[in-house]
Write a protein that holds these residues in place. Structure first.
Motif, short mmCIF file in Angstrom:
data_model
loop_
_atom_site.label_atom_id
_atom_site.label_comp_id
_atom_site.label_asym_id
_atom_site.label_seq_id
_atom_site.Cartn_x
_atom_site.Cartn_y
_atom_site.Cartn_z
N UNK A 164 0.85 -1.19 0.00
CA UNK A 164 0.00 0.00 0.00
C UNK A 164 0.89 1.24 0.00
N UNK A 165 0.67 2.20 -0.89
CA UNK A 165 1.48 3.43 -0.86
C UNK A 165 1.40 4.09 0.51
N UNK A 166 2.53 4.58 0.99
CA UNK A 166 2.56 5.21 2.30
C UNK A 166 1.56 6.35 2.39
N UNK A 167 1.34 7.02 1.29
CA UNK A 167 0.40 8.16 1.30
C UNK A 167 -1.04 7.70 1.51
N UNK A 168 -1.29 6.39 1.34
CA UNK A 168 -2.64 5.86 1.51
C UNK A 168 -2.75 4.89 2.68
N UNK A 169 -1.65 4.66 3.38
CA UNK A 169 -1.62 3.63 4.42
C UNK A 169 -2.41 4.06 5.65
N UNK A 170 -3.32 3.21 6.07
CA UNK A 170 -4.08 3.46 7.30
C UNK A 170 -3.36 2.79 8.47
N UNK A 171 -3.06 3.57 9.48
CA UNK A 171 -2.31 3.07 10.64
C UNK A 171 -3.03 3.42 11.93
N UNK A 172 -2.83 2.58 12.93
CA UNK A 172 -3.22 2.90 14.29
C UNK A 172 -1.94 2.98 15.11
N UNK A 173 -1.65 4.16 15.58
CA UNK A 173 -0.45 4.39 16.39
C UNK A 173 -0.85 4.25 17.85
N UNK A 174 -0.12 3.41 18.59
CA UNK A 174 -0.58 3.09 19.94
C UNK A 174 0.56 3.04 20.93
N UNK A 175 0.18 3.01 22.21
CA UNK A 175 1.14 2.96 23.30
C UNK A 175 0.53 2.18 24.46
N UNK A 176 1.37 1.46 25.16
CA UNK A 176 0.95 0.76 26.38
C UNK A 176 1.65 1.37 27.58
N UNK A 177 0.92 1.53 28.67
CA UNK A 177 1.55 1.78 29.96
C UNK A 177 1.49 0.48 30.75
N UNK A 178 2.59 0.09 31.34
CA UNK A 178 2.70 -1.20 32.02
C UNK A 178 3.35 -1.04 33.39
N UNK A 179 3.28 -2.10 34.18
CA UNK A 179 3.88 -2.04 35.52
C UNK A 179 5.37 -2.34 35.50
N UNK A 180 5.91 -2.68 34.36
CA UNK A 180 7.33 -2.99 34.23
C UNK A 180 7.64 -3.39 32.81
N UNK A 181 8.76 -4.09 32.64
CA UNK A 181 9.22 -4.41 31.29
C UNK A 181 9.12 -5.90 30.95
#
Length: 242
Positions: A52-69
């Motif tokens: 998919x061309x980057x100009x058309x790419x659908x993305x979900x950008x996400x982050x997790x908060x956790x109690x550790x690694x």
């Protein structure tokens, strides 16, 4: 020896889920959750997003908060935040955020860092529901995270623990684009990358705040790699493999 990024990526997307796995669940999640994930696996076409061309790419950008690694040592997911990006445009109103029920006491360091305490989590939904809701929000989109090994490790662990399901979504790391666009830049922390790109640092260590900052960062670097002639994710991975 450092693994070739393209080989590492292909390993990431390999593997099939045996349907008999779903029958072996023992009360770890609801039948509705399992049925949803089973349907999602049928819909998931990992390879399609490569071209998919980057100009058309659908993305979900996400982050997790956790109690550790280390989820294998009992560290838990506290919250998930996400925002959609269409091509290079951040969809500020299309967001996801949820706390997740967490057992035990939080360390003072985690409470200070995230602003979350035990009372916030007491009546939060179970992680199985939060994950299913998040996957529903992300359906049909490529997942993006900043230094994504942390997020990938937790999702792999809890997908298996809760659903006996392998985690098969693609996660694209923002650092991949940074390495291509600015190979000499020595930037690691999200706030340093944002400041470098004039992205305001707001609500750091809040899952949705970090997701929104990462989305802005992703938008900047999608534009920059396209200026270098890179048209899609396949070309991103090919460039990294050189």
């Amino acid at each position: 020896m450092r693994m070739n990024p393209l080989i590492q990526f292909m390993k990431q997307v390999q593997g099939k889920i045996n349907s008999s796995v779903y029958a072996s669940l023992q009360g770890q999640s609801s039948p509705q959750h399992v049925a949803f994930l089973r349907q999602l696996e049928k819909e998931l076409k990992v390879e399609e997003s490569l071209t998919v061309p980057l100009k058309d790419l659908n993305a979900v950008v996400f982050d997790l908060e956790t109690t550790g690694f280390f989820p294998e040592q009992g560290n838990q997911i506290l919250s998930i935040g996400a925002v959609k990006v269409k091509g290079g445009e951040v969809q500020q109103e299309e967001t996801f955020y949820s706390l997740a029920h967490c057992m035990g006491e939080l360390s003072p360091e985690i409470k200070e860092l995230t602003g979350i305490d035990e009372s916030d989590l007491q009546h939060a939904p179970q992680l199985s529901k939060v994950l299913v809701d998040f996957y529903d929000f992300a359906r049909g989109h490529v997942l993006v995270a900043h230094h994504a090994s942390h997020e990938k490790k937790f999702l792999q662990h809890y997908n298996w623990k809760l659903f006996r399901s392998q985690f098969k979504h693609r996660i694209v790391d923002t650092s991949f684009l940074l390495k291509i666009a600015e190979p000499e830049a020595n930037l690691v922390r999200l706030e340093d990358c944002c400041e470098h790109c004039n992205v305001p640092v707001i609500n750091r260590h809040h899952a949705l705040g970090d997701a929104k900052m990462t989305a802005e960062l992703w938008s900047v670097y999608v534009a920059r790699v396209q200026e270098l002639g890179i048209k899609n994710l396949r070309e991103v991975y090919e460039r990294l493999s050189r």
